[in-house]
Scaffold this active site. Structure first.
Site, PDB file in Angstrom:
ATOM      1  N   PRO A   1       0.844  -1.206   0.000  1.00 36.21           N
ATOM      2  CA  PRO A   1       0.000   0.000   0.000  1.00 36.21           C
ATOM      3  C   PRO A   1       0.872   1.247   0.000  1.00 36.21           C
ATOM      4  CG  PRO A   1      -0.720  -1.566   1.671  1.00 36.21           C
ATOM      5  CD  PRO A   1       0.605  -2.056   1.177  1.00 36.21           C
ATOM      6  N   LYS A   2       0.386   2.295  -0.672  1.00 38.18           N
ATOM      7  CA  LYS A   2       1.121   3.562  -0.714  1.00 38.18           C
ATOM      8  C   LYS A   2       0.584   4.463   0.400  1.00 38.18           C
ATOM      9  CE  LYS A   2       2.530   7.360  -3.696  1.00 38.18           C
ATOM     10  NZ  LYS A   2       2.228   8.394  -2.667  1.00 38.18           N
ATOM     11  N   TRP A   3       1.450   4.761   1.356  1.00 33.35           N
ATOM     12  CA  TRP A   3       1.040   5.506   2.539  1.00 33.35           C
ATOM     13  C   TRP A   3       1.049   6.999   2.282  1.00 33.35           C
ATOM     14  CZ3 TRP A   3      -0.792   2.352   6.146  1.00 33.35           C
ATOM     15  CH2 TRP A   3      -0.397   1.015   6.073  1.00 33.35           C
ATOM     16  N   ASP A  47      -3.446   6.059  -1.098  1.00 38.78           N
ATOM     17  CA  ASP A  47      -3.689   6.575  -2.449  1.00 38.78           C
ATOM     18  C   ASP A  47      -3.056   5.733  -3.548  1.00 38.78           C
ATOM     19  OD1 ASP A  47      -1.091   7.268  -1.884  1.00 38.78           O
ATOM     20  OD2 ASP A  47      -1.250   9.343  -2.565  1.00 38.78           O
ATOM     21  N   GLY A  48      -2.921   4.412  -3.336  1.00 39.30           N
ATOM     22  CA  GLY A  48      -2.434   3.569  -4.415  1.00 39.30           C
ATOM     23  C   GLY A  48      -1.512   2.473  -3.921  1.00 39.30           C
TER      24      GLY A  48
END
Length: 361
Positions: free
Chosen positions: A29-31, A181-182
């Site tokens: 996960p993009k933090w 967010d991605g």
């Protein structure tokens, strides 16, 4: 401090991918937080930002958890986050960058941070940066067994990761509701490349039609550097939601000609006239407000007010609390849209997902 990898360190970065690249990848996960490199040598701990600026004074609550969780000598890479109501809150995180120690101390108690770790650069006397990411991840997972078990912040946590492409895409769709967010995509055989975009990021992309209410000159002094954007709230007020920037030199000059007829000589005629007053900038969200990272370096944050009569379609990745996160990109002018039709409801947020669900992945 005497470690195999010494500060300052500019961390490895990621370049934008429109689709998932081929190859053997690890997906995470993009933090949505502050990048943080932690150096620990015994009782000495240093937290460095993406731009190598020290973060320790802004996050004093992390000193104890880091000593309790990390090995005595190591260098790790991660992301500082703040969660409010079990969802990432970048605005609350941004408030932590404040010059007053008393306010920083208060916020450390009210909105404590967590540190999500996703890479390790050194352990003991070993420099791990030339080893493949798959090996570094294995070392990090071994370190995570010693992370202190806490049910509340501040915590030191291991970032979830998977090699399963299908599962990664499930995360991409589901975890946005927790404030992520991605995805970050990491080649498993790659070394740690300082300050290079050798990883990939896959982000959500959306568009919105916004009122152009002002502009800032480019730092070179030639042309428009950024367009200041607004959307109308339910009560009819025009709210500042962000900026569109990253124009070519040619486009900057063209925009100057295109917005020139809209320039207001008297700020009193602008919906944001009161925002010229200093007290309007206390929360840092209004045009002209100083950036907490760079407000002391003399940069000019002034702006030129425009009659809010033109609409631009912009492309963005993420919006929180009715504002764009990061800089948006202008797609085109929308002469077919009335400014009053550009409503804040365009920035609808995804269905809520508890952050703990992400962490348990």
């Amino acid at each position: 401090m005497d470690l195999p990898v010494m500060p300052p360190v500019k961390p490895m970065l990621a370049k934008l991918a429109k689709t998932l690249p081929e190859g053997e990848l690890s997906y995470e996960p993009k933090w949505d937080g502050f990048r943080c490199i932690v150096f620990r040598d015994g009782d000495e701990i240093l937290m460095g930002s993406r731009n190598t600026k020290p973060l320790d004074r802004y996050f004093p609550e992390m000193a104890g958890p880091l000593k309790a969780s990390l090995p005595p000598r190591c260098v790790v890479d991660g992301e500082l986050i703040v969660a409010v109501d079990d969802k990432l809150d970048f605005d609350a995180l941004g408030q932590r960058i404040h010059p007053a120690e008393s306010r920083t101390t208060m916020l450390a108690e009210q909105t404590p941070a967590d540190l999500i770790l996703f890479d390790v650069l050194a352990l003991g006397d070993d420099d791990l940066t030339q080893r493949p990411f798959a090996d570094r991840r294995q070392v990090l997972e071994g370190m995570a067994e010693g992370f202190a078990d806490r049910d509340h912040a501040p915590r030191v946590l291991l970032a979830p990761a998977t090699r399963d492409r299908a599962r990664a895409m499930e995360w991409f769709e589901a975890f946005e509701g927790a404030g992520l967010d991605g995805l970050i995509l990491k080649p498993v055989d790659a070394p740690y490349a300082f300050d290079k975009r050798s990883q990939f990021k896959l982000k959500h992309v959306r568009t919105a039609d916004c009122v152009v209410a002002g502009y800032r000159m480019h730092k070179s002094g030639d042309g428009v550097g950024s367009l200041i954007l607004g959307l109308f709230a339910d009560d009819g007020a025009l709210w500042h939601v962000g900026v569109a920037a990253s124009f070519t030199a040619k486009r900057r000059a063209e925009l100057m000609d295109e917005v020139a007829p809209l320039v207001l000589d008297d700020i009193a005629d602008h919906p944001w006239a009161s925002w010229m007053e200093a007290e309007a900038h206390e929360d840092g969200s209004m045009p002209g407000a100083p950036n907490r990272w760079s407000g002391a370096n003399g940069r000019d944050h002034s702006w030129v007010p425009l009659r809010p009569e033109r609409v631009a379609e912009v492309r963005y990745n993420w919006a929180t609390s009715g504002r764009f996160r990061g800089t948006t990109k202008m797609v085109r002018w929308r002469p077919d849209r009335d400014p009053e039709s550009c409503l804040a409801e365009q920035l609808a947020e995804p269905e809520f997902v508890p952050l703990e669900r992400v962490l348990r992945a």
